[in-house]
Design an enzyme around this catalytic site. Structure first.
Site, PDB file in Angstrom:
ATOM      1  N   GLN A  10    -103.788  22.120 -30.942  1.00  0.00           N
ATOM      2  CA  GLN A  10    -103.661  21.065 -29.942  1.00  0.00           C
ATOM      3  C   GLN A  10    -102.196  20.704 -29.727  1.00  0.00           C
ATOM      4  OE1 GLN A  10    -106.939  18.496 -30.491  1.00  0.00           O
ATOM      5  NE2 GLN A  10    -106.255  16.990 -29.008  1.00  0.00           N
ATOM      6  N   SER A  95    -105.082  24.645 -36.986  1.00  0.00           N
ATOM      7  CA  SER A  95    -106.124  23.636 -36.791  1.00  0.00           C
ATOM      8  C   SER A  95    -107.249  24.203 -35.921  1.00  0.00           C
ATOM      9  CB  SER A  95    -105.525  22.355 -36.211  1.00  0.00           C
ATOM     10  OG  SER A  95    -106.450  21.301 -36.228  1.00  0.00           O
ATOM     11  N   LEU A  96    -107.450  23.691 -34.684  1.00  0.00           N
ATOM     12  CA  LEU A  96    -108.516  24.251 -33.842  1.00  0.00           C
ATOM     13  C   LEU A  96    -108.324  25.741 -33.621  1.00  0.00           C
ATOM     14  CD1 LEU A  96    -108.221  25.098 -30.537  1.00  0.00           C
ATOM     15  CD2 LEU A  96    -107.172  22.852 -30.526  1.00  0.00           C
ATOM     16  N   ARG A 120    -116.369  19.191 -32.247  1.00  0.00           N
ATOM     17  CA  ARG A 120    -115.274  18.834 -33.162  1.00  0.00           C
ATOM     18  C   ARG A 120    -114.355  17.801 -32.514  1.00  0.00           C
ATOM     19  NH1 ARG A 120    -110.041  20.997 -34.420  1.00  0.00           N
ATOM     20  NH2 ARG A 120    -109.585  21.185 -36.654  1.00  0.00           N
ATOM     21  N   HIS A 204    -106.701  15.377 -39.647  1.00  0.00           N
ATOM     22  CA  HIS A 204    -106.376  15.969 -40.946  1.00  0.00           C
ATOM     23  C   HIS A 204    -105.993  14.938 -42.007  1.00  0.00           C
ATOM     24  CE1 HIS A 204    -106.834  19.902 -39.201  1.00  0.00           C
ATOM     25  NE2 HIS A 204    -106.012  19.570 -38.236  1.00  0.00           N
ATOM     26  N   GLN A 253    -111.208  21.619 -43.584  1.00  0.00           N
ATOM     27  CA  GLN A 253    -110.035  21.579 -42.716  1.00  0.00           C
ATOM     28  C   GLN A 253    -109.950  20.271 -41.919  1.00  0.00           C
ATOM     29  OE1 GLN A 253    -109.886  22.610 -38.812  1.00  0.00           O
ATOM     30  NE2 GLN A 253    -108.806  24.555 -39.082  1.00  0.00           N
TER      31      GLN A 253
END
Length: 315
Positions: A10, A95-96, A120, A204, A253
């Protein structure tokens, strides 16, 4: 020469991303159509026409970034005969982007990846009331100092390392009141700058536990195949291939640290010489060069990028 493919997270989204791919390659257009169908949403229109505020919403940005990455992959594979399995040693995503990496490595179907990322994004946004959480980037210091700053700023509240991006950039996440203390606390530890990030939720960190629970439930109902290339997991900075472990690490995660610096270091230590950022933006290519100066780093997000890189990729 050993190659790794990296998939952005992102922040790399921008209005217009992927449009030139769709206009140039029918196989790319099919990816965006498949994602729109999977989500029952005209996401591609938001990607190409905006408004930017709508694209930047976490629930839109996450599947949109994955869609651009997968459009590039489909062009490489179907238009130019590129074989990920034969040519790439590792895949990894920030991440994503880990979902994009898994989809590229055929662990997820495109439709499942899109639906998981939509959920998510929604779950991460819903986990913490707007205004209660925040994220701040620390510039000029590494992981050891960042952890000390987080501990000192917490004062009984949540303040954790969210992203270890490169040797001089670490992101903290947690309760806004704790993050507000970071600039002053950071001065005591030699932080050059503490930059509040324009994010909609504190990703996170432990405040994301409701989102982790939602992802655990969703992943339990999705088929994960063994990836054709090992995936470097964010939370381990090491490769994983077992489908059940993939699910476990994706849940971890959500609340865990993205150990990106260590992920790149691991790949380099295991022979990777060239990294290709697949999808929107050039953030990961830049980080890779700051983590390991010896790496050749290239971004592939537009038709001209594909044409410039394909001869080297297929050599």
């Amino acid at each position: 020469m050993a190659i790794a493919f990296l998939f952005p997270g992102q922040g790399s989204q921008d209005v217009g991303m992927g449009r030139d791919l769709a206009q140039t390659y029918p196989v790319a257009r099919e990816v965006f159509e498949e994602v729109d169908a999977a989500l029952s949403q005209n996401l591609s229109q938001i990607m190409w026409e905006g408004p930017k505020e709508t694209l930047t919403l976490t629930e839109n940005a996450q599947p949109a970034l994955m869609a651009v990455s997968m459009a590039v992959m489909r062009v490489l594979e179907r238009e130019y005969g590129f074989s990920l399995k034969d040519k790439v040693k590792f895949v990894a995503g920030h991440s994503l982007g880990e979902y994009s990496a898994l989809a590229a490595a055929q662990a997820f179907t495109l439709a499942d990846a899109a639906r998981l990322l939509k959920l998510r994004g929604q779950a991460m946004q819903a986990a913490v009331p707007v205004g209660k959480g925040a994220m701040t980037a620390l510039l000029g210091v590494g992981m050891d100092v960042a952890q000390k700053v987080a501990e000192a700023a917490a004062q009984g509240e949540v303040c954790q390392v969210a992203n270890d991006n490169e040797p001089t950039q670490v992101v903290l996440s947690g309760e806004k009141s704790a993050l507000d203390r970071v600039p002053d606390v950071g001065k005591e530890f030699g932080v050059r700058r503490a930059v509040p990030l324009p994010v909609s939720a504190p990703f996170h960190c432990s405040l994301m536990q409701p989102a982790a629970d939602a992802m655990a439930e969703a992943l339990a109902n999705v088929t994960v195949s063994t990836p054709v290339v090992p995936v470097i997991a964010n939370v381990l900075a090491a490769p994983i291939s077992d489908p059940e472990e993939i699910k476990k690490r994706l849940v971890e995660q959500v609340t865990g640290t993205v150990r990106w610096r260590e992920c790149v270091t691991y790949m380099t230590a295991n022979g990777v010489t060239d990294v290709y950022e697949i999808g929107a933006g050039k953030v990961l290519a830049g980080l890779a060069k700051r983590i390991e100066k010896s790496l050749n780093a290239t971004s592939i997000g537009a038709p001209a990028d594909v044409e410039a890189a394909i001869s080297q990729l297929n050599s």
